[in-house]
Design an enzyme around this catalytic site. Structure first.
Site, mmCIF file in Angstrom:
data_model
loop_
_atom_site.group_PDB
_atom_site.id
_atom_site.type_symbol
_atom_site.label_atom_id
_atom_site.label_comp_id
_atom_site.label_asym_id
_atom_site.label_seq_id
_atom_site.Cartn_x
_atom_site.Cartn_y
_atom_site.Cartn_z
ATOM 1 N N ASP A 122 -1.950 -10.970 3.654
ATOM 2 C CA ASP A 122 -2.819 -10.436 2.753
ATOM 3 C C ASP A 122 -2.513 -10.626 1.351
ATOM 4 O OD1 ASP A 122 -5.069 -9.290 1.327
ATOM 5 O OD2 ASP A 122 -4.455 -7.133 2.365
ATOM 6 N N HIS A 176 0.744 -1.206 0.085
ATOM 7 C CA HIS A 176 -0.141 0.051 -0.092
ATOM 8 C C HIS A 176 0.694 1.328 0.078
ATOM 9 C CE1 HIS A 176 -3.773 -2.004 1.461
ATOM 10 N NE2 HIS A 176 -3.396 -2.465 0.298
HETATM 11 C C1 RNT Z 1 -7.046 -3.948 0.090
HETATM 12 C C2 RNT Z 1 -6.464 -4.211 1.424
HETATM 13 C C3 RNT Z 1 -7.513 -4.960 2.580
HETATM 14 C C4 RNT Z 1 -8.107 -6.193 1.647
HETATM 15 C C5 RNT Z 1 -8.762 -7.485 2.523
HETATM 16 C C6 RNT Z 1 -9.608 -8.225 1.704
HETATM 17 O O1 RNT Z 1 -6.197 -3.363 -0.673
HETATM 18 O O2 RNT Z 1 -5.481 -4.868 1.592
HETATM 19 O O3 RNT Z 1 -6.736 -5.476 3.657
HETATM 20 O O4 RNT Z 1 -7.046 -7.096 1.000
HETATM 21 O O5 RNT Z 1 -9.594 -6.490 3.325
HETATM 22 ZN ZN ZN Z 2 -4.426 -5.437 3.345
#
Ligand code: RNT
Ligand code: ZN
Length: 420
Positions: free
Chosen positions: A327, A263
């Site tokens: 994740d 992110h």
């Molecule tokens: C999305 C986030 C979030 C999701 C999950 C499914 O960009 O990373 O954490 O991947 O909630």
């Molecule tokens: Zn995430």
């Protein structure tokens, strides 16, 4: 088996020469739980409506490998299979859209613990703690790209109700399982193209979050986390919940900040953020992922950044303040294998970090002997780490080496490959 033990004895001596006690390290490693994300098993589909499909809202699984879980029972069986190949005791990270509604649609603002009781019971039976997530995507009220920061009060209120419901459920999970549940808020809100008003949505998001978190919950059973993001598919120009937004929010409200490895800007890494952020927030949640050029959520592998994350957790001595969640969601390979590869890699990285002669390295650094610091860090890379890892798996009664792949292939032939 004999080979593995012999190799371990030699490895133990080699690490011993560096001042590292491998037996002690393995004991420590056993205590570290990883939160396994349910959504790798079905491409973030969930069970809200029959045949639910992803997703909307800036996340996207790609690939169409056969065999994804179609029902709760299938998903549980797949997770159990994955866990049987992963050493240690771990956790399940569940999204609200994975509710067990008995086939009758229940909207997001109406969910209660009863819709998750079968998951809690299953987790209990499998010795797993649980973590939780409200689902702010794959819903008609999220279709235009805004939820908690929506300009329409009715839509905002709906999602606030969802957030409140999810905290109650999370707290029940923590209470019933006797293990603190982290409930993590991530929303997709943002604009595809350049906005004129960057303020309004952020003002509304602060207000919505404050309403969701208004009730104080016992931190022994439940913790709140907030997750920022740089951009999403269809939200390339502006993300309401940016890093600065949630950093400020988490610090001012003393919430957990969730650092997702995918992110940030492509050359930015979360390993360096752990020590900075933990100065100001009580605890951290990690979403360990692998971005490839963008927030692609590739399966975690044993690469430099994964090792750096694990090193930070161990070297800082702050492991008890960090919740490790995964994740990733890859739909182009066997989904059980994806869990096994990613989770085993996370554990391998932690083992590697624990196998460092931490005190020696620190002393070198403090005395300004950077030559020794660099030399030892490089020597560590060719120490017989694999022998310790194999032995750890053997002792944990899970497949050693690539044996697990044979088991996944067998499960595929017998189970997942037969799903249409
Ligand atoms: C999305 C986030 C979030 C999701 C999950 C499914 O960009 O990373 O954490 O991947 O909630
Ligand atoms: Zn995430």
């Amino acid at each position: 088996m004999k080979n593995i033990e012999q190799a371990y004895e030699i490895a133990k001596q080699r690490y011993g020469e560096l001042g590292v006690d491998t037996d002690k390290v393995m004991k420590q490693l056993k205590t570290i739980a990883i939160s396994l994300h349910c959504w790798q098993g079905d491409d973030v589909g969930g069970f809200e409506t029959a045949g639910a499909e992803l997703s909307g809202g800036g996340i996207q699984a790609t690939g169409n490998y056969p065999g994804k879980a179609r029902t709760i029972d299938e998903l549980r069986a797949d997770i159990e299979t994955a866990l049987s190949m992963i050493p240690g005791k771990h956790r399940l990270n569940l999204h609200a859209c994975y509710l067990d509604n008995g086939g009758k649609f229940v909207d997001r603002n109406e969910i209660t613990v009863e819709h998750f009781q079968s998951w809690i019971d299953w987790a209990n039976a499998n010795g797993l703690g649980m973590d939780f997530n409200p689902t702010y995507f794959s819903h008609e009220k999220a279709a235009d790209g805004f939820t908690l920061s929506h300009a329409d009060k009715g839509i905002r209120d709906f999602w606030i109700e969802h957030g409140i419901a999810c905290r109650k459920i999370g707290a029940q999970m923590g209470k019933q399982l006797g293990s603190t549940t982290v409930t993590n808020v991530w929303i997709p809100d943002g604009y595809k193209d350049i906005p004129v008003d960057r303020w309004g949505p952020r003002v509304r998001l602060v207000d919505s979050l404050d309403k969701i978190f208004a009730e104080k919950l016992d931190s022994k059973i439940h913790l709140d986390a907030v997750e920022s993001k740089l951009f999403g598919i269809g939200a390339e120009s502006y993300t309401v919940g940016s890093h600065e937004f949630y950093m400020g929010y988490a610090v001012s409200r003393q919430k957990l900040l969730c650092l997702d490895a995918g992110h940030y800007h492509p050359t930015e890494v979360i390993s360096d953020k752990i020590s900075s952020v933990l100065m100001f927030v009580p605890e951290l949640l990690l979403h360990v992922s692998r971005p490839v050029r963008w927030d692609s959520d590739h399966v975690v592998i044993l690469n430099d950044e994964l090792c750096a994350i694990a090193q930070e957790l161990i070297r800082s001595g702050k492991l008890d303040k960090v919740h490790i969640g995964l994740d990733f969601f890859d739909a182009s390979i066997n989904r059980v294998a994806a869990w096994v590869i990613g989770t085993r890699c996370m554990i391998k990285a932690l083992l590697l970090a624990l196998l460092e002669p931490a005190e020696k390295l620190r002393a070198n650094e403090q005395s300004g002997d950077y030559t020794s610091r660099l030399a030892i860090l490089e020597e560590l890379k060719t120490q017989p780490f694999g022998a310790v890892w194999d032995y750890y798996c053997l002792k944990a009664d899970v497949p050693v080496g690539k044996q697990w792949l044979d088991e996944v292939k067998k499960y595929e032939a017998d189970v997942t490959g037969k799903r249409m």
